[in-house]
Write a protein that holds these residues in place. Structure first.
Motif, PDB file in Angstrom:
ATOM      1  N   HIS A   3       0.821  -1.207   0.000  1.00 58.02           N
ATOM      2  CA  HIS A   3       0.000   0.000   0.000  1.00 58.02           C
ATOM      3  C   HIS A   3       0.860   1.265   0.000  1.00 58.02           C
ATOM      4  O   HIS A   3       0.479   2.274  -0.586  1.00 58.02           O
ATOM      5  N   HIS A   4       2.046   1.202   0.601  1.00 55.86           N
ATOM      6  CA  HIS A   4       2.946   2.361   0.552  1.00 55.86           C
ATOM      7  C   HIS A   4       3.506   2.544  -0.864  1.00 55.86           C
ATOM      8  O   HIS A   4       3.582   3.666  -1.366  1.00 55.86           O
ATOM      9  N   SER A   5       3.881   1.445  -1.482  1.00 59.38           N
ATOM     10  CA  SER A   5       4.398   1.512  -2.850  1.00 59.38           C
ATOM     11  C   SER A   5       3.336   2.037  -3.807  1.00 59.38           C
ATOM     12  O   SER A   5       3.631   2.864  -4.685  1.00 59.38           O
ATOM     13  N   LEU A   6       2.098   1.575  -3.642  1.00 56.31           N
ATOM     14  CA  LEU A   6       1.023   2.044  -4.509  1.00 56.31           C
ATOM     15  C   LEU A   6       0.720   3.519  -4.261  1.00 56.31           C
ATOM     16  O   LEU A   6       0.427   4.261  -5.202  1.00 56.31           O
ATOM     17  N   ALA A   7       0.813   3.959  -3.018  1.00 46.75           N
ATOM     18  CA  ALA A   7       0.599   5.385  -2.715  1.00 46.75           C
ATOM     19  C   ALA A   7       1.677   6.238  -3.376  1.00 46.75           C
ATOM     20  O   ALA A   7       1.385   7.311  -3.917  1.00 46.75           O
ATOM     21  N   GLN A   8       2.923   5.774  -3.361  1.00 49.73           N
ATOM     22  CA  GLN A   8       4.007   6.508  -4.019  1.00 49.73           C
ATOM     23  C   GLN A   8       3.785   6.560  -5.526  1.00 49.73           C
ATOM     24  O   GLN A   8       4.005   7.596  -6.162  1.00 49.73           O
ATOM     25  N   LEU A   9       3.355   5.436  -6.103  1.00 45.90           N
ATOM     26  CA  LEU A   9       3.049   5.435  -7.538  1.00 45.90           C
ATOM     27  C   LEU A   9       1.921   6.411  -7.858  1.00 45.90           C
ATOM     28  O   LEU A   9       1.972   7.119  -8.867  1.00 45.90           O
ATOM     29  N   GLY A  14      -0.780   9.648 -10.682  1.00 46.12           N
ATOM     30  CA  GLY A  14      -2.159  10.096 -10.571  1.00 46.12           C
ATOM     31  C   GLY A  14      -3.006   9.108  -9.797  1.00 46.12           C
ATOM     32  O   GLY A  14      -2.556   8.020  -9.444  1.00 46.12           O
ATOM     33  N   PRO A  15      -4.275   9.448  -9.550  1.00 48.41           N
ATOM     34  CA  PRO A  15      -5.123   8.651  -8.664  1.00 48.41           C
ATOM     35  C   PRO A  15      -5.670   7.356  -9.281  1.00 48.41           C
ATOM     36  O   PRO A  15      -6.186   6.520  -8.558  1.00 48.41           O
ATOM     37  N   ILE A  16      -5.565   7.197 -10.608  1.00 48.98           N
ATOM     38  CA  ILE A  16      -6.016   5.954 -11.244  1.00 48.98           C
ATOM     39  C   ILE A  16      -4.842   5.354 -12.013  1.00 48.98           C
ATOM     40  O   ILE A  16      -4.257   6.002 -12.873  1.00 48.98           O
ATOM     41  N   ILE A  17      -4.508   4.107 -11.674  1.00 45.69           N
ATOM     42  CA  ILE A  17      -3.363   3.429 -12.290  1.00 45.69           C
ATOM     43  C   ILE A  17      -3.815   2.062 -12.784  1.00 45.69           C
ATOM     44  O   ILE A  17      -4.521   1.338 -12.074  1.00 45.69           O
ATOM     45  N   HIS A  18      -3.410   1.710 -13.991  1.00 46.84           N
ATOM     46  CA  HIS A  18      -3.640   0.359 -14.509  1.00 46.84           C
ATOM     47  C   HIS A  18      -2.335  -0.416 -14.391  1.00 46.84           C
ATOM     48  O   HIS A  18      -1.292   0.019 -14.887  1.00 46.84           O
ATOM     49  N   LEU A  19      -2.384  -1.549 -13.715  1.00 45.16           N
ATOM     50  CA  LEU A  19      -1.217  -2.421 -13.572  1.00 45.16           C
ATOM     51  C   LEU A  19      -1.547  -3.786 -14.147  1.00 45.16           C
ATOM     52  O   LEU A  19      -2.682  -4.251 -14.070  1.00 45.16           O
ATOM     53  N   GLN A  20      -0.553  -4.427 -14.699  1.00 39.55           N
ATOM     54  CA  GLN A  20      -0.707  -5.793 -15.168  1.00 39.55           C
ATOM     55  C   GLN A  20       0.082  -6.664 -14.194  1.00 39.55           C
ATOM     56  O   GLN A  20       1.307  -6.683 -14.222  1.00 39.55           O
ATOM     57  N   LEU A  21      -0.615  -7.338 -13.283  1.00 39.43           N
ATOM     58  CA  LEU A  21       0.035  -8.187 -12.281  1.00 39.43           C
ATOM     59  C   LEU A  21       0.015  -9.623 -12.795  1.00 39.43           C
ATOM     60  O   LEU A  21      -0.948 -10.352 -12.604  1.00 39.43           O
ATOM     61  N   VAL A  28      -5.883   0.418  -9.822  1.00 42.17           N
ATOM     62  CA  VAL A  28      -5.663   0.962  -8.487  1.00 42.17           C
ATOM     63  C   VAL A  28      -6.236   2.370  -8.468  1.00 42.17           C
ATOM     64  O   VAL A  28      -5.844   3.208  -9.277  1.00 42.17           O
ATOM     65  N   ILE A  29      -7.167   2.605  -7.577  1.00 40.31           N
ATOM     66  CA  ILE A  29      -7.768   3.933  -7.435  1.00 40.31           C
ATOM     67  C   ILE A  29      -7.385   4.447  -6.052  1.00 40.31           C
ATOM     68  O   ILE A  29      -7.747   3.858  -5.044  1.00 40.31           O
ATOM     69  N   SER A  30      -6.657   5.547  -6.021  1.00 37.95           N
ATOM     70  CA  SER A  30      -6.112   6.067  -4.769  1.00 37.95           C
ATOM     71  C   SER A  30      -6.862   7.283  -4.247  1.00 37.95           C
ATOM     72  O   SER A  30      -6.388   7.955  -3.348  1.00 37.95           O
ATOM     73  N   SER A  31      -8.015   7.558  -4.783  1.00 37.18           N
ATOM     74  CA  SER A  31      -8.817   8.688  -4.346  1.00 37.18           C
ATOM     75  C   SER A  31     -10.160   8.166  -3.852  1.00 37.18           C
ATOM     76  O   SER A  31     -10.852   7.443  -4.580  1.00 37.18           O
TER      77      SER A  31
END
Length: 149
Positions: A3-9, A14-21, A28-31
Motif C-alpha cells: 500500500h505504501h508503494s502504490l501510494a508513491q506510484l 495520478g489517482p487511477i493506475i492500470h497495472l498488469q500483475l 488501483v484507485i487512490s482517491s
C-alpha cells in the motif's frame, strides 16, 4: 508494504493506475472520491475476482461466496450468508465464545506483564480461534498444537 508503494506510484502517476500483475489486469484507485464514483456506477465490473487455479480448488470450483463470479448465484449465496450466518441473532448467539476467548487473551497478557508482546499476533490468534470455534467447534490451538501463550 504494497500500500505504501502504490501510494508513491499514485503521487507520481495520478489517482487511477492500470497495472498488469502477471496475467491479471489491475486497476488501483487512490482517491476516495473517485473510488466512490467508480464503485457506484461500475460495481458489477469490479465485483468478480480473477479465476485463479488455487481459488478454484479452495472454493470447490468457484462455488463459494468469496470466489464465485458476480451474478445470480453470487447474489443468492451472499444473501444466504448475510441472513443465516451474519444475522444479529446468529452473531449474538456466539457472544460466550468471544467473551471466553477475550478473557483467555487478557489472562495471557496479564501473565506476561513486563514482557515484550506481539499484540498483532495475539489479536490475529484471537480472531482465528473465535472463527474456528464458531465454524468448527474447535479452536485453532487445539488443532495445531500451538501453545496458548
Amino acid at each position: 508494504m504494497p500500500h505504501h508503494s502504490l501510494a508513491q506510484l499514485a503521487q507520481k502517476l495520478g489517482p487511477i493506475i492500470h497495472l498488469q500483475l502477471g496475467r491479471v489486469p489491475t486497476i488501483v484507485i487512490s482517491s476516495a472520491h473517485l473510488a466512490k464514483i467508480v464503485l457506484r456506477t461500475h460495481d458489477h465490473v469490479f465485483t468478480s475476482r480473477p479465476n485463479l487455479l488455487s481459488a478454484q480448488y479452495l472454493s470447490f470450483n468457484f462455488s463459494d461466496v468469496t470466489f464465485s463470479p458476480y451474478g445470480p448465484y453470487w447474489r443468492q449465496a451472499r444473501k444466504i450468508c448475510v441472513t443465516e450466518l451474519l444475522s444479529s441473532k446468529r452473531v449474538n448467539s456466539y457472544q460466550f465464545v468471544r467473551d471466553e476467548e477475550v478473557n483467555q487473551l487478557l489472562g495471557s497478557v496479564s501473565a506476561q506483564s513486563g514482557s515484550e508482546l506481539d499484540l498483532g499476533k495475539m489479536f490475529f490468534a484471537l480472531a482465528n480461534d473465535v472463527l474456528c470455534l464458531v465454524a468448527f467447534g474447535k479452536s485453532f490451538k487445539e488443532e495445531s498444537g500451538e501453545d496458548e501463550g
